[in-house]
Scaffold this active site. Structure first.
Site, PDB file in Angstrom:
ATOM      1  N   ASP A 154       0.814  -1.219   0.000  1.00  0.00           N
ATOM      2  CA  ASP A 154       0.000   0.000   0.000  1.00  0.00           C
ATOM      3  C   ASP A 154       0.847   1.269   0.000  1.00  0.00           C
ATOM      4  O   ASP A 154       0.652   2.165   0.832  1.00  0.00           O
ATOM      5  CB  ASP A 154      -0.945   0.027   1.211  1.00  0.00           C
ATOM      6  CG  ASP A 154      -1.759  -1.242   1.374  1.00  0.00           C
ATOM      7  OD1 ASP A 154      -2.093  -1.861   0.343  1.00  0.00           O
ATOM      8  OD2 ASP A 154      -2.059  -1.619   2.516  1.00  0.00           O
ATOM      9  N   GLU A 210     -11.243   1.650  -4.002  1.00  0.00           N
ATOM     10  CA  GLU A 210     -10.577   2.059  -2.757  1.00  0.00           C
ATOM     11  C   GLU A 210      -9.278   2.779  -3.067  1.00  0.00           C
ATOM     12  O   GLU A 210      -8.953   3.034  -4.227  1.00  0.00           O
ATOM     13  CB  GLU A 210     -10.306   0.837  -1.873  1.00  0.00           C
ATOM     14  CG  GLU A 210      -9.456  -0.226  -2.537  1.00  0.00           C
ATOM     15  CD  GLU A 210      -9.380  -1.526  -1.733  1.00  0.00           C
ATOM     16  OE1 GLU A 210      -9.961  -1.602  -0.635  1.00  0.00           O
ATOM     17  OE2 GLU A 210      -8.720  -2.463  -2.215  1.00  0.00           O
TER      18      GLU A 210
END
Length: 583
Positions: free
Chosen positions: A79, A255
């Site tokens: 991430d 997302e």
């Protein structure tokens, strides 16, 4: 109300006093005995840790003078988010229940990266003491606000009721503030600051109540952000993406949103498809920061999901990206990906990759981001590859060594659920671990120092000096995917004898693979090695040859395929006074 006074007769008072003294003596004896027992607990000493990676792809593809490897951060560094101030680039990644949290890296050229610490390095910021390993910190996003010359790191802390939060600093080299709690639900928040000084938060959330159309249906929301109060402004929330680029196709898990501004237009980039086989990166555009946002016709702009499963040197799951303008106006994107082993299992975890981005047209496109991802890239002109030297993070095949004699522990060593300083001490004779009365199967802070597995083919060796005092004592090494999926390899006591034990825990159920009596009079070398899915645990006495214990064991439980969750395998130096392994 009138209180009743307690009236004690002299004889009764004397008996109570005598009873109290006896009880006090018993408590004192119990406490003293426990203190003695604690003093008897043994702290193992670890020296000469050596980790070596030998993946075949790097042997087959050695670097030329103008090349560098991607992933730029190998091991569980997922991430990624990146920002820039002048010629300084800063990058952060998720850390879940690892402590300290949110590793932060610095570069001046996007090739050579040096870890400068962790954003969340104290318990006032990070409250993961009772967090499962895959809870904790999700998807941190780092942003530099030119208007007030401040860096922000916004994230979701899935633990202790923390939720969405932001910390900030004027200088990432000098530490970060305590968290500001943010009043909104959902995950994956990101900040955007416009030229006029206004701030905005975008994030993933559930659809409005009663409007969920299918499993995985999510939305992207935007809020106005009060820069003075560090809080979203109530009543400003707006859904700017419903479902994904095409709601009629039931897209899942839109997302990790980020907003960028270029040539007067606002670009919203998001991950879509979930962090697995269907992962991708998509882009939208608007002439207003609050939308409406129109998807690009050529989406996705990064993905590996459409490629043949059996391709050579496979990199998969590409997505969850962030963009930055690099030297001489060349854009780059950092993103997560995985390098599975020969059984298509993900033991290393999700790593940080980088690609140049072509933004010569209206929309940015990751260069070769829809082709099989290559291990090597061309360096920006004028850059010298220094990775692995002078404190820069290594990649490709490399060896990491640590004798633990430095007063400052290397940033690559992490704890789980609590500060490392609570249980370690470094000195000229190596690393001492004070054992907690908890073991790695518990969702509590453990006395274990972890290093990430960074290759599919590797070995990790450490020398340990240790003499357990009881069956409750254990020390050695562990390979851990989670509290319910792991291997433990080390020494404990049974009766008057000491045993070397290998235990496998799968879905919380433990089984001893092998054990044998061992002499603990001298230091012992412990080693774990892997060739893809095949793991081996070995030991050496008196500097002799390594001997295997337990044969070749499967690394299946160390993969996210089997264990689930979001982390990669962690190699730990482990001690406990709460041992439950009985040889």
């Amino acid at each position: 109300m009138k209180k009743n006074k307690l009236r004690i007769l002299p004889s009764l008072g004397n008996r109570l006093l005598t009873t109290f003294n006896i009880a006090l003596f018993a408590v004192s004896l119990f406490v003293n005995n426990n203190v003695v027992a604690q003093k008897k607990s043994v702290s193992p000493k670890f020296t000469n840790f050596v980790y070596t990676g030998e993946d075949q792809i790097y042997k087959n593809q050695p670097l030329k003078s103008d090349e560098f490897y991607t992933p730029i951060l190998q091991g569980c560094y997922p991430d990624p988010s990146i920002t820039r101030k002048g010629d300084d680039y800063y990058l952060v990644t998720s850390s879940f229940a690892m402590f300290p949290g949110v590793p932060i890296f610095h570069s001046t050229d996007l090739v050579n990266w040096k870890q400068i610490g962790h954003v969340l390095d104290r318990t006032s910021q990070l409250k993961v003491a009772t967090s499962g390993i895959s809870a904790g910190i999700y998807a941190p996003a780092i942003t530099y606000n030119k208007n007030n010359e401040t860096f922000y790191m916004i994230t979701t802390q899935i633990t202790a009721g923390m939720g969405n939060m932001v910390v900030k600093t004027k200088d990432p080299m000098k530490g970060w503030s305590d968290p500001y709690s943010l009043k909104f639900q959902g995950i994956d928040p990101s900040l955007f600051f416009d030229e006029d000084g206004k701030g905005y938060v975008v994030h993933n959330d559930a659809p409005d109540q009663g409007k969920e159309l299918y499993s995985g249906h999510r939305v992207i929301k935007i809020w106005e952000y009060d820069v003075e109060k560090d809080q979203v402004i109530a009543g400003t929330a707006k859904i700017i993406v419903d479902g994904g680029i095409d709601l009629s196709k039931n897209p899942i898990w839109i997302e990790a949103p980020h907003i960028y501004k270029k040539n007067g237009l606002y670009y919203l980039m998001c991950a879509e498809g979930g962090t697995g086989d269907n992962h991708s990166e998509v882009i939208f555009v608007s002439d207003n920061v609050k939308g409406p946002y129109i998807p690009a016709a050529n989406n996705p702009i990064l993905s590996q999901r459409h490629l043949p499963n059996g391709r050579r040197d496979k990199v998969d799951w590409a997505g969850h990206a962030d963009l930055v303008e690099g030297p001489k106006g060349q854009y780059y994107g950092v993103f997560l990906g995985v390098r599975p082993n020969e059984k298509d299992r993900m033991n290393i975890g999700r790593e940080t990759f980088i690609l140049p981005v072509d933004w010569s047209g209206k929309f940015p496109v990751f260069e070769n981001g829809l082709l099989p991802l290559a291990a090597k890239l061309k360096m920006p002109k004028g850059v010298v590859n220094k990775t692995g030297t002078d404190g820069f993070f290594p990649n490709g095949n490399f060896t990491f060594t640590d004798d633990f004699t430095s007063s400052k522990l290397d940033y690559r060593w992490i704890g789980l659920r609590g500060p490392r300083e609570d249980f370690i001490k470094t000195a000229k004779k190596g690393l001492e671990i004070k054992p907690f009365n908890t073991n790695i199967k518990e969702i509590k802070a453990t006395s274990t120092l972890f290093y990430r597995q960074q290759h599919n083919i590797f070995s990790a060796t450490v020398t340990m000096s240790y003499k357990p005092n009881s069956e409750n004592d254990f020390a050695g090494i562990t390979c851990l995917q989670s509290e319910t999926f792991n291997y433990v390899f080390g020494i404990t006591k049974k009766g008057k004898n000491n045993y070397l034990v290998l235990e496998r825990t799968e879905r919380g159920k433990s089984k001893i693979i092998a054990s044998q009596e061992i002499n603990v009079g001298k230091p012992i070398k412990l080693q774990v090695s892997a060739k893809g899915d095949n793991y081996s645990f070995s030991y050496a006495e008196d500097d002799g040859e390594f001997k295997n214990l337990g044969g070749v064991v499967s690394g299946d439980i160390l993969s996210t395929n089997v264990a689930g969750g979001f982390t990669g395998t962690l190699i730990g130096l482990y001690a406990t006074s709460g041992n439950d392994i009985k040889p």
